[in-house]
Design an enzyme around this catalytic site. Structure first.
Site, PDB file in Angstrom:
ATOM      1  N   PRO A 101      15.385  20.160  13.464  1.00 33.99           N
ATOM      2  CA  PRO A 101      16.221  19.254  13.040  1.00 33.99           C
ATOM      3  C   PRO A 101      15.992  18.258  11.818  1.00 33.99           C
ATOM      4  CG  PRO A 101      15.825  18.975  15.312  1.00 33.99           C
ATOM      5  CD  PRO A 101      14.549  19.641  14.537  1.00 33.99           C
ATOM      6  N   ARG A 110       1.716  16.437  13.015  1.00 35.05           N
ATOM      7  CA  ARG A 110       2.740  17.099  12.652  1.00 35.05           C
ATOM      8  C   ARG A 110       2.636  18.524  12.547  1.00 35.05           C
ATOM      9  NH1 ARG A 110       5.254  17.025   6.702  1.00 35.05           N
ATOM     10  NH2 ARG A 110       7.548  17.265   7.051  1.00 35.05           N
ATOM     11  N   HIS A 132       5.975   9.362  14.893  1.00 36.05           N
ATOM     12  CA  HIS A 132       6.123   8.672  13.556  1.00 36.05           C
ATOM     13  C   HIS A 132       5.679   7.181  13.483  1.00 36.05           C
ATOM     14  CE1 HIS A 132       9.996  11.165  12.596  1.00 36.05           C
ATOM     15  NE2 HIS A 132       8.864  11.999  12.399  1.00 36.05           N
ATOM     16  N   THR A 133       4.981   6.987  14.415  1.00 37.14           N
ATOM     17  CA  THR A 133       3.964   5.578  14.478  1.00 37.14           C
ATOM     18  C   THR A 133       2.843   5.706  13.500  1.00 37.14           C
ATOM     19  OG1 THR A 133       3.044   3.906  15.599  1.00 37.14           O
ATOM     20  CG2 THR A 133       2.575   5.930  16.290  1.00 37.14           C
ATOM     21  N   ASN A 183       8.878  22.544   5.799  1.00 42.65           N
ATOM     22  CA  ASN A 183       7.380  22.461   6.018  1.00 42.65           C
ATOM     23  C   ASN A 183       6.503  22.392   4.621  1.00 42.65           C
ATOM     24  OD1 ASN A 183       7.435  23.057   8.714  1.00 42.65           O
ATOM     25  ND2 ASN A 183       7.726  25.302   8.435  1.00 42.65           N
ATOM     26  N   VAL A 223       9.303  25.867  16.314  1.00 47.01           N
ATOM     27  CA  VAL A 223       9.559  27.062  15.792  1.00 47.01           C
ATOM     28  C   VAL A 223       9.004  28.492  16.545  1.00 47.01           C
ATOM     29  CG1 VAL A 223       9.848  28.609  13.659  1.00 47.01           C
ATOM     30  CG2 VAL A 223      10.036  26.220  13.502  1.00 47.01           C
ATOM     31  N   ASP A 262       2.628  29.404  18.909  1.00 45.99           N
ATOM     32  CA  ASP A 262       1.778  30.562  18.616  1.00 45.99           C
ATOM     33  C   ASP A 262       1.086  30.645  17.109  1.00 45.99           C
ATOM     34  OD1 ASP A 262       3.960  30.632  16.823  1.00 45.99           O
ATOM     35  OD2 ASP A 262       4.556  32.618  17.217  1.00 45.99           O
ATOM     36  N   THR A 288       6.385  19.843   2.987  1.00 45.50           N
ATOM     37  CA  THR A 288       5.533  18.677   2.924  1.00 45.50           C
ATOM     38  C   THR A 288       4.315  18.447   4.150  1.00 45.50           C
ATOM     39  OG1 THR A 288       7.108  17.401   4.131  1.00 45.50           O
ATOM     40  CG2 THR A 288       7.293  17.289   1.837  1.00 45.50           C
ATOM     41  N   HIS A 313       5.541  21.094  14.241  1.00 45.53           N
ATOM     42  CA  HIS A 313       6.322  22.323  13.461  1.00 45.53           C
ATOM     43  C   HIS A 313       5.819  23.654  13.993  1.00 45.53           C
ATOM     44  CE1 HIS A 313       8.052  19.770   9.844  1.00 45.53           C
ATOM     45  NE2 HIS A 313       7.558  18.888  10.654  1.00 45.53           N
ATOM     46  N   ASP A 314       4.843  23.743  14.594  1.00 46.08           N
ATOM     47  CA  ASP A 314       4.604  25.038  15.285  1.00 46.08           C
ATOM     48  C   ASP A 314       5.248  25.327  16.375  1.00 46.08           C
ATOM     49  OD1 ASP A 314       2.944  27.637  15.515  1.00 46.08           O
ATOM     50  OD2 ASP A 314       1.737  26.539  17.032  1.00 46.08           O
TER      51      ASP A 314
END
Length: 358
Positions: free
Chosen positions: A176, A71, A206-207, A104, A79, A83, A106, A75-76
């Site tokens: 999203p 995850r 998400h598995t 972010n 956005v 980097d 969580t 998230h890196d």
């Protein structure tokens, strides 16, 4: 040196493990300019083996770390590109970093700690700062996936660390929310040059992992989402008696800690947790892909590996004028806080020794 001999043995062991993985590793998107396979072979040939060995032990102790590191990579990259800006702390002047943006909050602290520990370990074993932080994050995600039962794939390396983090608004705009439908998801991923196959495959992350009640509570309260299986909704209500209950549940009810294709089986049974999950099976554009992955795990693994490499090359920094190799993943090598909360680079040396503690 003894450490290099040990590294060679680690590399051999890692390659032996990975050689038994799916043949999906053979299919790869074009490699971005400035990146290459085996980028660190001369400077630190044992680097990838060190990462694998560390995570093998760490994930054995904390199975949730695998999902957390995967995850973190998502998230890196979503956005501002891949980097490692997600790793930057807020500025001394109080500027909020990406870490502090609502989507972010969580992200697990164990993932950030694992990256810091790996940074220190690699620096010691490689004789100095060699591997960049945005090179370390995709390697950790790849090995986490494989150690959880998923495919192994090659990761092109050579990324440089960014010098600034994105604004809170930019994070919210780029990631999203779980309430998104397929149209919204395709629009968001289209900006990153990712398509419908990438969307469905990457959603398969998400598995593994968990989700918190507020992220899907609107599908239960005040009225149950009609696309959700009634038995599944009943089980979720036991965990989340209120929309904003501070509890969590597994993303995949069938094999929550195993990286496999059961996530897609969940969707076909109307047991997807988020709207952004279940709508993949409701929407005619993505339903055939979900069905394909549900009945053919090798097809999922092949596309997931392909899409992960593709995602991992979003807006990478490779020119020296664009980035650096941070000595500490949480702060640029030479920085002070500007009044607006952004990082402003100056001729100030940051003591890397502070982070070299396992």
């Amino acid at each position: 040196m003894a450490s290099r001999a040990a590294g060679a043995l680690l590399l051999a062991a890692a390659l032996l493990v990975c050689s038994s993985s799916s043949s999906s590793a053979a299919r790869m998107p074009p490699i971005a300019k400035g990146l290459s396979l085996g980028y660190y072979d001369e400077r630190c040939p044992q680097a990838e083996a060190i990462v694998f060995s560390f995570l093998q032990e760490a994930i054995a102790k904390d199975v949730g770390l695998a999902a957390a590191l995967l995850r973190l990579h998502f998230h890196d990259c979503f956005v501002q590109g891949c980097d490692a800006s997600i790793l930057l702390d807020g500025t001394p002047a109080g500027g909020k970093s990406e870490k502090q943006a609502p989507p972010n909050l969580t992200l697990r602290s164990s993932a950030f700690k694992a990256v810091d520990d790996l940074r220190a370990l690699l620096d010691r074993e490689c004789g100095g700062t060699v591997l960049s932080c945005p090179g370390l994050v995709p390697l950790a995600a790849r090995d986490s996936v494989h150690l959880a039962g998923g495919p192994w794939y090659q990761v092109p390396l050579g990324r440089l660390d960014g010098l600034k983090f994105a604004s809170q608004e930019a994070v919210l705009d780029a990631l999203p929310p779980p309430s998104s439908n397929v149209t919204e998801l395709l629009q968001a991923l289209g900006k990153l040059k990712l398509d419908d196959n990438d969307l469905v495959a990457l959603s398969g992350g998400h598995t593994v992992g968990i989700a918190h009640c507020p992220s899907f509570g609107d599908r239960l309260y005040p009225k149950q989402d009609e696309t959700m299986d009634k038995w599944f909704a009943g089980q979720l209500k036991l965990t989340c008696p209120k929309k904003d209950t501070d509890n969590s549940t597994a993303n995949d009810i069938r094999t929550p800690d195993v990286f496999d294709n059961k996530y897609y089986v969940d969707l076909m049974n109307r047991q997807g947790l988020f709207t952004s999950d279940q709508d993949l099976y409701s929407d005619a554009r993505t339903k055939p892909i979900v069905t394909k992955f549900a009945v053919d795990q090798s097809a999922f693994f092949d596309q997931f590996a392909f899409s992960m490499v593709k995602m991992g090359q979003i807006e990478v920094l490779t020119g020296k004028q664009q980035g650096q190799i941070r000595k500490r993943c949480s702060v640029p090598n030479a920085a002070v806080a500007a009044g607006d909360g952004a990082w402003s680079v100056v001729e100030t040396v940051v003591d890397a020794a502070e982070s070299l503690v396992l």
